[in-house]
Design a protein around this motif. Structure first.
Motif, mmCIF file in Angstrom:
data_model
loop_
_atom_site.group_PDB
_atom_site.id
_atom_site.type_symbol
_atom_site.label_atom_id
_atom_site.label_comp_id
_atom_site.label_asym_id
_atom_site.label_seq_id
_atom_site.Cartn_x
_atom_site.Cartn_y
_atom_site.Cartn_z
ATOM 1 N N SER A 84 0.848 -1.196 0.000
ATOM 2 C CA SER A 84 0.000 0.000 0.000
ATOM 3 C C SER A 84 0.879 1.240 0.000
ATOM 4 O O SER A 84 2.069 1.187 0.339
ATOM 5 C CB SER A 84 -0.915 0.020 1.227
ATOM 6 O OG SER A 84 -0.147 0.156 2.412
ATOM 7 N N GLY A 85 0.272 2.354 -0.374
ATOM 8 C CA GLY A 85 0.941 3.641 -0.271
ATOM 9 C C GLY A 85 1.979 3.885 -1.338
ATOM 10 O O GLY A 85 2.181 3.081 -2.257
ATOM 11 N N GLY A 86 2.672 5.010 -1.205
ATOM 12 C CA GLY A 86 3.632 5.423 -2.214
ATOM 13 C C GLY A 86 5.081 5.192 -1.851
ATOM 14 O O GLY A 86 5.980 5.506 -2.641
ATOM 15 N N ARG A 111 -7.963 -3.781 4.361
ATOM 16 C CA ARG A 111 -7.569 -3.064 3.154
ATOM 17 C C ARG A 111 -8.451 -1.828 3.018
ATOM 18 O O ARG A 111 -9.570 -1.788 3.558
ATOM 19 C CB ARG A 111 -7.694 -3.942 1.908
ATOM 20 C CG ARG A 111 -9.082 -4.474 1.640
ATOM 21 C CD ARG A 111 -9.063 -5.443 0.466
ATOM 22 N NE ARG A 111 -10.379 -6.043 0.240
ATOM 23 C CZ ARG A 111 -10.600 -7.050 -0.614
ATOM 24 N NH1 ARG A 111 -9.611 -7.547 -1.314
ATOM 25 N NH2 ARG A 111 -11.810 -7.536 -0.761
ATOM 26 N N ASN A 112 -7.974 -0.838 2.271
ATOM 27 C CA ASN A 112 -8.761 0.374 2.101
ATOM 28 C C ASN A 112 -9.765 0.206 0.955
ATOM 29 O O ASN A 112 -9.847 -0.855 0.326
ATOM 30 C CB ASN A 112 -7.859 1.604 1.914
ATOM 31 C CG ASN A 112 -7.039 1.529 0.625
ATOM 32 O OD1 ASN A 112 -7.357 0.787 -0.323
ATOM 33 N ND2 ASN A 112 -5.968 2.311 0.561
ATOM 34 N N ARG A 113 -10.504 1.246 0.645
ATOM 35 C CA ARG A 113 -11.591 1.148 -0.333
ATOM 36 C C ARG A 113 -11.084 0.856 -1.739
ATOM 37 O O ARG A 113 -11.859 0.436 -2.607
ATOM 38 C CB ARG A 113 -12.412 2.438 -0.330
ATOM 39 C CG ARG A 113 -11.626 3.675 -0.748
ATOM 40 C CD ARG A 113 -12.427 4.949 -0.581
ATOM 41 N NE ARG A 113 -13.622 4.961 -1.403
ATOM 42 C CZ ARG A 113 -14.366 6.037 -1.604
ATOM 43 N NH1 ARG A 113 -14.029 7.187 -1.031
ATOM 44 N NH2 ARG A 113 -15.439 5.966 -2.367
ATOM 45 N N TYR A 114 -9.773 1.065 -1.964
ATOM 46 C CA TYR A 114 -9.212 0.820 -3.291
ATOM 47 C C TYR A 114 -8.500 -0.529 -3.383
ATOM 48 O O TYR A 114 -7.930 -0.857 -4.420
ATOM 49 C CB TYR A 114 -8.248 1.947 -3.660
ATOM 50 C CG TYR A 114 -8.911 3.303 -3.570
ATOM 51 C CD1 TYR A 114 -9.877 3.692 -4.506
ATOM 52 C CD2 TYR A 114 -8.613 4.169 -2.532
ATOM 53 C CE1 TYR A 114 -10.508 4.923 -4.404
ATOM 54 C CE2 TYR A 114 -9.245 5.400 -2.420
ATOM 55 C CZ TYR A 114 -10.193 5.770 -3.361
ATOM 56 O OH TYR A 114 -10.821 6.985 -3.252
#
Length: 650
Positions: free
Chosen positions: A72-74, A120-123
């Motif tokens: 996740s994330g950048g 997990r997030n919405r994406y």
């Protein structure tokens, strides 16, 4: 399941045949069985002393962590960077670190597919957080029972496939000859007569998923259903590795549970009493002139739960030392969530910034510890209430406890030991070193069991070696004769167990005195030499404990030898082990006792210690960690090799 009858003189045993026996019903054992079945290997059997027992199913923490590649994330991450992180734990073999990094995503997503509800997030990103010794946000969790939910989902998958299982079957001997495994001798713990007592497994491969040697210590956060069987594997010729390296931390005594995270961050009152409950006092204040310094270090124990010698002199692990010292005086130590420490004479704005800012953001700068805990983590209260402890009305007894063995059995990059056909997966395998990121144990168990299954499916088909008959006859005769010799009207095995576990906690846990280690090591050798003459069982239930005690003493002998050998080679305090002389007095006002002046091991490239049994003695050797492999990653070359061999060693 079909079986035969095996005879050795006057003794008999049922014999089951399979290609691979998986020993253990935790997350690693179930995954090994599930992976083997998925790979088309149906001639397998799962053997377990207690299907619902073990560490995976029965332990957890404030927020039990699973460690994997960032999803996740950048922030950038890579397999090699994660391998570097694991390798940096010191005394870690680089090929194992690379495997654990490379397969972490595959194994994690399999658990997701099986139903483990990692958030997990919405994406669709599987969000993470930083854990100890973690430069990224690779950690994730489903709460206090992460490993329990993993185990239950993996068990459901195994049951759906119809994998044969022998429950209530305790391994008491690993059969091997000339460096090759050929089967197992087991005790049927529910047998009602001598004829049904023993069970033999005739197999070519054993996947050993027995967990760490939890029974060695009295002060332990391992569940009472977890004993381990490392000693039996060492006896069969497997090498040990990094046996000196453990994790210890503060835990409640009843129930056994880590008091990490918010249990410490809410600043409970810490006090001790005599064994009869009298003489209550807040003993930490004897060592701190500043209550805010004391409470800030207590807060940090939530983040820095494992005892770490680098954090003793002026860090949070000083709390561990002071609790240990208090229990050594024969006093009981408690966390009290009903009343504020130091009579409430502290200010939140005077705490260290990390503690002050965290409690402020959590909206918890008020009330009593239990009120702060309810604000920050109500399930933490519910857990203890479900176990019969109401933190609103009762204090919680704690001790410095053994929690995880970073060492274990030496393995190659397919998790095979030096004994051909014997694979070690989960905590029994030594894939970790001195330090490790929190949550790596759960990943290592899934990766190791996957690697072992892949190798067995590709390279280890067929029947048990011809040596089975002679090895089985010798083992059955020896263990049956032991049962006869130990039979008595009144047993002493429970008292012997308690004594041995207590001695190990006294001299060979987080605080280690070389002289006491050597002295108790001689006691263990003497008890093993006269085992059949001195150990007595008064019932069939106690007979199972006789065999457990034998394994525990074999384990203690190896681990104590490793500790003594480490100090003999100039080993200094490191990780969760503080080596010191325990004679001397205690200094007040924040100074460590004279007994705890110690030197840290700051070697840039420390060596790995190996240990094995040979001719009735323990042998040791030292070697450099294997480096992280630098393989050819040109796609066409790897693809061709994969088509030809599956990139599994011949």
């Amino acid at each position: 399941m079909e079986h035969e009858i095996f005879k050795a003189g006057a003794y008999t045993a049922k014999v089951y045949r399979c290609n691979t026996a998986v020993v253990g019903s935790g997350a690693a054992g179930f995954n090994a069985a599930d992976r083997l079945w998925q790979l088309g290997q149906h001639n397998i059997m799962l053997v377990t002393e207690n299907r619902a027992g073990g560490t995976s199913r029965n332990t957890g923490s404030d927020k039990q962590t699973y460690y994997k590649l960032t999803l996740s994330g950048g922030e950038p991450d890579s397999v090699r960077e994660m391998a570097d992180t694991l390798y940096a734990g010191r005394c870690v073999d680089g090929d194992l670190a690379l495997c654990e990094a490379a397969l972490s995503t595959q194994c994690f997503l399999k658990l997701v597919e099986l139903g483990v509800p990692f958030p997990r997030n919405r994406y669709g990103e599987y969000i993470g957080y930083k854990t100890d010794h973690d430069p990224r946000r690779r950690a994730t969790s489903v709460g206090p029972y992460t490993s329990k939910q993993m185990t239950e989902c993996l068990e459901a998958a195994v049951q759906a496939k119809g994998v044969p299982m022998l429950d209530k079957t305790q391994v008491i001997k690993v059969l091997s000859e000339n460096g090759t495994v050929c089967g197992l001798l087991c005790l049927n713990v529910t047998a009602q007569n001598d004829a049904d007592r023993f069970v033999l497994i005739r197999c070519k491969n054993v996947v050993y998923a027995t967990g760490g040697p939890a029974g060695m210590y009295a002060d332990s956060v391992y569940p009472f259903s977890q004993y381990g069987a490392t000693g039996l594997a060492l006896e069969a010729g497997a090498k040990g590795k990094n046996l000196t390296e453990w994790q210890y931390g503060l835990a409640s005594v009843a129930p056994r549970w880590n008091v990490s995270g918010t249990y410490m961050q809410v600043l409970p009152r810490v006090y001790s009493t005599a064994t009869d409950g009298s003489g209550e006092r807040e003993f930490l204040t004897d060592f701190f002139t500043d209550a805010h310094d004391m409470l800030s270090k207590l807060f940090l124990k939530g983040y820095q739960w494992p005892f770490d010698v680098r954090k003793v002199a002026d860090g949070s692990s000083l709390i561990d030392i002071l609790v240990y010292l208090e229990t050594c005086k024969g006093r009981k130590v408690y966390l009290d969530y009903r009343t504020n420490p130091v009579g409430g004479a502290f200010r939140y704005d005077a705490l260290l910034p990390e503690a002050r800012e965290y409690l402020t953001r959590a909206g918890a700068c008020f009330g009593t510890p239990i009120e702060r805990l309810a604000q920050m983590n109500r399930p933490a209260i519910d857990f203890y209430r479900d176990k019969g402890v109401d933190l609103y009305t009762q204090p919680l007894e704690i001790a410095l406890c053994a929690q995880h063995n970073n060492g274990g059995l030496d393995i190659d990059c397919w998790w095979q030991t030096n004994v051909k056909g014997l694979f070690a997966v989960g905590e029994v395998a030594a894939s970790h070193g001195v330090y490790r990121p929190g949550g790596t144990a759960l990943n290592a168990g899934q990766v190791g069991s996957t690697r072992a299954a892949q190798y067995i499916a590709a390279r280890c088909q067929g029947d048990a070696p011809a040596c089975f008959d002679t090895a089985a006859a010798a083992a059955l005769t020896e263990m049956a004769a032991l049962a006869d010799a130990c039979r008595a009207d009144t047993g002493n095995v429970r008292a012997l167990w308690q004594h041995a576990a207590g001695e190990m906690s006294r001299c060979g846990a987080a605080i280690r005195d070389p002289a006491q280690i050597r002295a108790y090591g001689k006691q263990v050798e003497a008890q093993l030499a006269g085992f059949a003459q001195t150990v007595k069982a008064g019932s069939r239930t106690e007979l199972a404990m006789v065999y457990r005690l034998r394994d525990m003493l074999l384990s203690q002998r190896a681990y104590l030898t490793a500790m003594a050998d480490y100090t003999a080679h100039g080993g200094k305090s490191r990780g969760s082990a503080l080596y010191t002389d325990l004679t001397g007095g205690v200094k007040p006002f924040g100074q460590l006792p004279d007994t705890f002046t110690f030197a840290l091991d700051e070697t840039e490239a420390p060596l790995i210690q190996e240990l094995w049994f040979e001719d009735g003695t323990c042998r040791t050797a030292w070697r450099a960690p294997r480096p992280i492999p630098e393989d050819d990653d040109f796609f066409e070359n790897v693809w061709r090799s994969y088509r030809e061999t599956g990139n599994i060693d011949a």
